[in-house]
Design an enzyme around this catalytic site. Structure first.
Site, PDB file in Angstrom:
ATOM      1  N   GLY A  18     -33.940  10.031  18.035  1.00  0.00           N
ATOM      2  CA  GLY A  18     -35.393  10.095  17.946  1.00  0.00           C
ATOM      3  C   GLY A  18     -36.110   9.628  19.197  1.00  0.00           C
ATOM      4  O   GLY A  18     -37.029  10.300  19.691  1.00  0.00           O
ATOM      5  N   ARG A  43     -36.799  -3.151  17.078  1.00  0.00           N
ATOM      6  CA  ARG A  43     -36.515  -1.919  17.822  1.00  0.00           C
ATOM      7  C   ARG A  43     -37.783  -1.343  18.442  1.00  0.00           C
ATOM      8  O   ARG A  43     -37.781  -0.924  19.603  1.00  0.00           O
ATOM      9  CB  ARG A  43     -35.855  -0.894  16.905  1.00  0.00           C
ATOM     10  CG  ARG A  43     -35.493   0.415  17.592  1.00  0.00           C
ATOM     11  CD  ARG A  43     -34.811   1.366  16.629  1.00  0.00           C
ATOM     12  NE  ARG A  43     -33.518   0.830  16.207  1.00  0.00           N
ATOM     13  CZ  ARG A  43     -32.794   1.353  15.225  1.00  0.00           C
ATOM     14  NH1 ARG A  43     -33.258   2.401  14.557  1.00  0.00           N
ATOM     15  NH2 ARG A  43     -31.632   0.841  14.899  1.00  0.00           N
ATOM     16  N   THR A  96     -27.456   8.893   9.268  1.00  0.00           N
ATOM     17  CA  THR A  96     -26.778   9.461   8.089  1.00  0.00           C
ATOM     18  C   THR A  96     -25.310   9.058   8.149  1.00  0.00           C
ATOM     19  O   THR A  96     -24.437   9.888   8.408  1.00  0.00           O
ATOM     20  CB  THR A  96     -26.913  10.995   8.045  1.00  0.00           C
ATOM     21  OG1 THR A  96     -26.461  11.547   9.298  1.00  0.00           O
ATOM     22  CG2 THR A  96     -28.348  11.407   7.804  1.00  0.00           C
ATOM     23  N   ALA A 228     -20.127  22.690  15.485  1.00  0.00           N
ATOM     24  CA  ALA A 228     -20.061  22.454  16.931  1.00  0.00           C
ATOM     25  C   ALA A 228     -19.294  21.175  17.229  1.00  0.00           C
ATOM     26  O   ALA A 228     -18.402  21.148  18.085  1.00  0.00           O
ATOM     27  CB  ALA A 228     -21.471  22.380  17.513  1.00  0.00           C
ATOM     28  N   CYS A 281     -21.027  10.754  16.120  1.00  0.00           N
ATOM     29  CA  CYS A 281     -21.066  12.074  15.481  1.00  0.00           C
ATOM     30  C   CYS A 281     -19.718  12.677  15.101  1.00  0.00           C
ATOM     31  O   CYS A 281     -19.547  13.164  13.989  1.00  0.00           O
ATOM     32  CB  CYS A 281     -21.803  13.065  16.384  1.00  0.00           C
ATOM     33  SG  CYS A 281     -23.572  12.738  16.536  1.00  0.00           S
ATOM     34  N   GLN A 283     -16.431  11.934  14.368  1.00  0.00           N
ATOM     35  CA  GLN A 283     -15.664  11.608  13.171  1.00  0.00           C
ATOM     36  C   GLN A 283     -16.507  11.782  11.916  1.00  0.00           C
ATOM     37  O   GLN A 283     -16.052  12.352  10.920  1.00  0.00           O
ATOM     38  CB  GLN A 283     -15.124  10.176  13.250  1.00  0.00           C
ATOM     39  CG  GLN A 283     -14.347   9.769  11.994  1.00  0.00           C
ATOM     40  CD  GLN A 283     -13.532   8.511  12.205  1.00  0.00           C
ATOM     41  OE1 GLN A 283     -12.728   8.432  13.129  1.00  0.00           O
ATOM     42  NE2 GLN A 283     -13.747   7.515  11.352  1.00  0.00           N
ATOM     43  N   ARG A 457      -7.775   6.931  30.932  1.00  0.00           N
ATOM     44  CA  ARG A 457      -8.862   7.844  31.301  1.00  0.00           C
ATOM     45  C   ARG A 457      -8.582   8.637  32.576  1.00  0.00           C
ATOM     46  O   ARG A 457      -9.453   9.363  33.046  1.00  0.00           O
ATOM     47  CB  ARG A 457     -10.156   7.046  31.473  1.00  0.00           C
ATOM     48  CG  ARG A 457     -10.714   6.472  30.180  1.00  0.00           C
ATOM     49  CD  ARG A 457     -11.256   7.553  29.277  1.00  0.00           C
ATOM     50  NE  ARG A 457     -11.970   6.980  28.133  1.00  0.00           N
ATOM     51  CZ  ARG A 457     -12.626   7.703  27.235  1.00  0.00           C
ATOM     52  NH1 ARG A 457     -12.668   9.022  27.350  1.00  0.00           N
ATOM     53  NH2 ARG A 457     -13.230   7.126  26.210  1.00  0.00           N
TER      54      ARG A 457
END
Length: 480
Positions: A18, A43, A96, A228, A281, A283, A457
């Site tokens: 947001g 916040r 969520t 996606a 996002c 998992q 990495r």
């Protein structure tokens, strides 16, 4: 509703999506008043902080965007009802998370905050309001949102209220979110009301070319977001599975990735072997997809996507096991430096970070961990590890009481050299640029020999590690 009437936007939720999204919309649409609301006063205060280096979200370029728009047409507030009442368009951009109990626990999305937002909109909206799903949601969530909105026949002042519902999922990669917002591959808008779609298109058209704005129905839009992320995560798990095979056979996963990535049908993106995917996002969305597949009677499809998550966890446990094996079968009482705790570079987000599972495995084995990350604070690390930090030991004095007892401990380190001093091993878990530029000839003498560098990495130069007299393990690199 005429397209030109969009003059005020309210976004419910001042988090990772947001805040940056609305900042860019306000920056590119100076004629639109944009208000981001949240019930978390701390916040909101952070978003209003005069020191832009202390914004609650770290993203390269975000501070400059906020500086240009805040106070002009970008506002952050806890006045939720007033902002909704004044808005022509309300974005729902709340968390969520995956449910932790009840029906679908461990896989289904917890939609309590989305429902609460929809009910708040019904109470506070005036006139015609376009409600936009920005949160990542299961397919057909819009039906529930529509049903709640339909229950509101009149606004608080007695006038008639009407609603249209759109799906506009985000496709942001943390660390490049501002770039992704300012020059998106595509903007996806799903809905059944052509006028409402046109209204949202008119907002994005301030800076996004028309050919990059895709229109679909609601359900296709909702499913596209989950799909996606599932496809991207699947590529990561696929290349990590190949990395393990490379280590066993003497191949090099970087060479394999270059070879297959040169195929135009496959492409080179998301073929970097590493410690696995993390973030808010991947998992969560795959598990949501698994739940939906089982709900709609597709168990074989569910099992396929679930295996992507299982292999990701396996890769992280495998790296921890490799560290233990290379250090003579035990890390009990040994000092291990972890470089990088965020799930990827250029973000302070640690949600589902590979470092969490790897660090927990090593702590369980009794390791003493010095953890360095340029953007993640020690309080966040303590929450993620569910273990308070200990005091940094005096390396010169030998083992601490905790080390002698076999108890795993950790402490934060602001300085890389301090983290490495006395260490038996260094594990690189986040691809921060500063880790690519380390002078191993200077750092190697600080370590206890024989010492190891575990590069998960692929950021170090092997010849430099070897010249410094250190042992090296790189993900996906087999020994001839």
């Amino acid at each position: 509703m005429p397209v030109a009437s969009i003059r005020s936007i309210c976004c419910i939720g001042a988090g990772y999506v947001g805040g940056p999204t609305m900042a860019v919309i306000a920056d590119r649409c100076p004629d639109v008043q944009v208000t981001v609301v949240d019930i978390n006063q701390t916040r909101i205060d952070a978003w209003n902080n005069s020191d832009l280096s202390r914004l609650p979200v770290y993203e390269p370029g975000l501070d400059a965007v906020v500086r240009r728009a805040r106070g002009r047409n970008l506002h952050f507030s806890t006045a939720v009802e007033e902002a909704i009442a004044a808005a022509d368009m309300v974005f729902i951009s709340v968390n969520t998370p995956t449910k932790t109990k009840g029906l679908g626990a461990g896989q289904a999305s917890d939609l309590r905050w989305v429902e609460a937002c929809a009910r708040q909109v019904t109470k506070s909206a005036t006139g015609h309001t376009i409600v936009v799903e920005k949160s990542t949601l299961p397919v057909r969530t819009a039906e529930a949102v529509k049903a709640i909105l339909a229950s509101a026949e009149q606004s608080s002042d007695g006038s008639q209220v009407t609603f249209a519902v759109l799906s506009n999922p985000e496709f942001l990669a943390e660390g490049t979110a501002i770039q992704d917002l300012e020059s998106p591959d595509r903007v996806l808008i799903g809905g059944e009301d052509p006028d409402a779609i046109d209204s949202l298109v008119s907002v994005y058209s301030h800076w996004v070319p028309q050919e990059r704005i895709l229109r679909t129905n609601l359900w296709s839009s909702e499913l596209s977001k989950l799909t996606a992320n599932a496809f991207l995560a699947q590529r990561i798990s696929s290349i990590n599975s190949v990395a393990a095979l490379c280590e066993a056979t003497g191949a090099d996963v970087r060479e394999v990735a270059r070879a297959i990535g040169s195929d135009s049908r496959i492409g080179a993106k998301f073929l970097q072997a590493g410690p696995g995917f993390g973030g808010s996002c991947f998992q969560k969305d795959i598990l949501n997809l698994v739940y939906l597949c089982r709900h709609f009677g597709l168990p074989d499809v569910a099992n396929y996507w679930e295996s992507v998550v299982q292999l990701n966890s396996w890769q992280q446990h495998r790296i921890a096991r490799t560290v233990v094996q290379k250090l003579f079968g035990t890390v009990t009482g040994k000092h291990v430096a972890i470089l990088g705790f965020a799930f990827k570079a250029d973000t302070n987000d640690t949600r589902e970070a590979p470092a969490i599972r790897i660090a927990k495995d090593l702590l369980e084995e009794g390791a003493q961990l010095a953890i360095h990350d340029p953007k993640v604070d020690s309080e966040q690390i303590a929450r993620d590890l569910q273990l308070p930090a200990s005091t940094e030991p005096d390396v010169e004095s030998g083992l601490t009481r905790a080390a002698l007892s076999g108890e795993g401990t950790w402490w934060p380190s602001d300085d890389i050299a301090s983290a490495i001093k006395g260490a038996d091993a260094v594990i690189i878990l986040t691809e921060w640029n500063q880790y690519r530029e380390l002078n191993w000839a200077v750092l190697a003498p600080l370590m206890r020999q024989p010492a190891w560098v575990f590069d998960a990495r692929s950021v170090v130069t092997p010849s430099e590690i070897q010249a410094a007299g250190l042992n090296l393990w790189r993900v996906g690199e087999g020994q001839p």
